[in-house]
Design a protein around this motif. Structure first.
Motif, short mmCIF file in Angstrom:
data_model
loop_
_atom_site.label_atom_id
_atom_site.label_comp_id
_atom_site.label_asym_id
_atom_site.label_seq_id
_atom_site.Cartn_x
_atom_site.Cartn_y
_atom_site.Cartn_z
N GLU A 214 3.70 1.53 -5.40
CA GLU A 214 2.91 2.57 -6.05
C GLU A 214 1.80 3.09 -5.15
O GLU A 214 1.56 4.30 -5.06
CB GLU A 214 2.32 2.05 -7.36
CG GLU A 214 1.47 3.08 -8.10
CD GLU A 214 0.94 2.58 -9.43
OE1 GLU A 214 0.06 3.24 -10.01
OE2 GLU A 214 1.39 1.51 -9.89
N ASP A 215 1.09 2.20 -4.46
CA ASP A 215 0.00 2.64 -3.58
C ASP A 215 0.52 3.45 -2.40
O ASP A 215 -0.12 4.42 -1.97
CB ASP A 215 -0.79 1.43 -3.07
CG ASP A 215 -1.65 0.79 -4.15
OD1 ASP A 215 -1.97 1.49 -5.13
OD2 ASP A 215 -1.99 -0.40 -4.02
N GLU A 216 1.70 3.09 -1.89
CA GLU A 216 2.27 3.85 -0.78
C GLU A 216 2.69 5.24 -1.24
O GLU A 216 2.45 6.24 -0.55
CB GLU A 216 3.48 3.11 -0.19
CG GLU A 216 4.07 3.82 1.01
CD GLU A 216 5.18 3.03 1.69
OE1 GLU A 216 5.70 3.50 2.72
OE2 GLU A 216 5.52 1.93 1.20
N ARG A 218 1.39 6.87 -3.75
CA ARG A 218 0.15 7.61 -3.98
C ARG A 218 -0.37 8.19 -2.66
O ARG A 218 -0.81 9.35 -2.62
CB ARG A 218 -0.89 6.69 -4.62
CG ARG A 218 -2.25 7.39 -4.87
CD ARG A 218 -3.27 6.44 -5.44
NE ARG A 218 -2.99 6.10 -6.84
CZ ARG A 218 -2.53 4.90 -7.24
NH1 ARG A 218 -2.32 3.93 -6.34
NH2 ARG A 218 -2.30 4.67 -8.51
N GLU A 219 -0.33 7.41 -1.59
CA GLU A 219 -0.79 7.90 -0.28
C GLU A 219 0.09 9.04 0.21
O GLU A 219 -0.41 10.01 0.79
CB GLU A 219 -0.78 6.76 0.74
CG GLU A 219 -1.26 7.20 2.13
CD GLU A 219 -1.31 6.06 3.13
OE1 GLU A 219 -0.59 6.14 4.15
OE2 GLU A 219 -2.07 5.10 2.88
#
Length: 306
Positions: A214-216, A218-219
């Motif tokens: 999820e964080d990747e 988002r980036e």
């Protein structure tokens, strides 16, 4: 009469957003009355029954040992699953100039953003090529056939479509992969010069995001927005990941700047959803793969002239 009034109200909401997309890319404020109406309509569909739908008695769950599930019998579940939609009486969208049908021409610009070891990926691309399902993804190796086929889109295919639509002065939406835009500044300039083209986001990479953290992801979304701002002078207002994850729409809504996304194939008309945005409706403009190069993934996808 009450049903007709509701349909007219829903149509006005869709029409207002359509006009905004065509004329003013700045996300408009949604009034409290509109938000309440959309929330009420969304809630009403959870247990809605039409006059033509027979009532049924749900069998007590304890009678089924192997086939019982908490979502059995539900019309809406899992946030995005909705089996009813507009139901028996669809809204009348009132397209501009009293048009009966609205066509949205889309160019998917992905060339240079696909899987490739030259892009830092662990394997080569295998999707969407003239070779069809026979193209294999090579682990740790380059696939010169795949690279060459994707290069054709940037070198020639895009320009053929550009000249075709420009000669007829037809508006187009470009779903553009961020990394691909960075590799072809001349194509970016042509998109800008076209004047009536919308350059929406197709994500940062032409990846399958199913298992991407999820964080990747988002980036990736943040980076592709920055690319649009740097190359086109403004952020994208539409989004289509194409191969989304369970987090994609949540991240799109979380960003707060997108007017709509098209990661849905579930209707013929745009619709509102309150997923991830209580009190703030989000517009979904469904996409279609009927006239799309995804047919290249099928053994006989383009075997027929029909």
């Amino acid at each position: 009469a009450t049903r007709q009034k509701k349909n007219d109200d829903d149509s006005n909401l869709i029409t207002r957003k359509h006009q905004v997309l065509m004329a003013d890319p700045t996300p408009p404020p949604v009034t409290e009355e509109e938000a309440a109406a959309i929330a009420a309509a969304d809630e009403a569909t959870k247990d809605k029954e039409t006059s033509s739908s027979p009532r049924f008695k749900k069998t007590p769950s304890h009678e089924w040992k192997y086939t019982n599930h908490e979502n059995d019998g539900k019309t809406k579940y899992g946030l995005s699953r909705d089996m009813l939609g507009y139901g028996i009486v669809p809204v009348q969208p009132h397209w501009p100039r009293s048009a009966k049908v609205a066509l949205n021409f889309v160019i998917n610009y992905e060339e240079g953003g696909e899987m490739c070891t030259l892009h830092g990926d662990s394997r080569s691309e295998c999707l969407l090529s003239d070779i069809g399902p026979g193209l294999k993804s090579l682990e740790g190796q380059r696939s010169l056939n795949a690279e060459s086929i994707y290069d054709y889109g940037a070198r020639s295919g895009f320009w053929r479509l550009y000249r075709l639509f420009k000669s007829r002065n037809l508006p187009v939406t470009v779903f553009a992969v961020g990394m691909a835009l960075e590799r072809n500044i001349e194509a970016v300039g042509a998109m800008k010069e076209a004047g009536n083209w919308e350059i929406a986001s197709h994500g940062y990479r032409w990846w399958d995001y199913q298992d991407v953290d999820e964080d990747e992801e988002r980036e990736h979304i943040k980076r592709t927005i920055e690319i649009h701002q740097n190359l086109l002078g403004k952020r994208p207002y539409g989004f289509y990941q194409g191969k989304p994850s369970i987090n994609t729409r949540k991240l799109v809504v979380e960003d707060g700047g997108f007017l709509y996304d098209s990661d849905a194939y579930n209707d013929d008309l745009p619709y509102w959803t309150m997923e991830y945005s209580p009190g703030r409706p989000h517009l979904v403009i469904p996409y279609t793969l009927t006239e799309n190069d995804m047919l290249f993934t099928q053994p006989h996808g383009f075997a027929s002239p029909d």
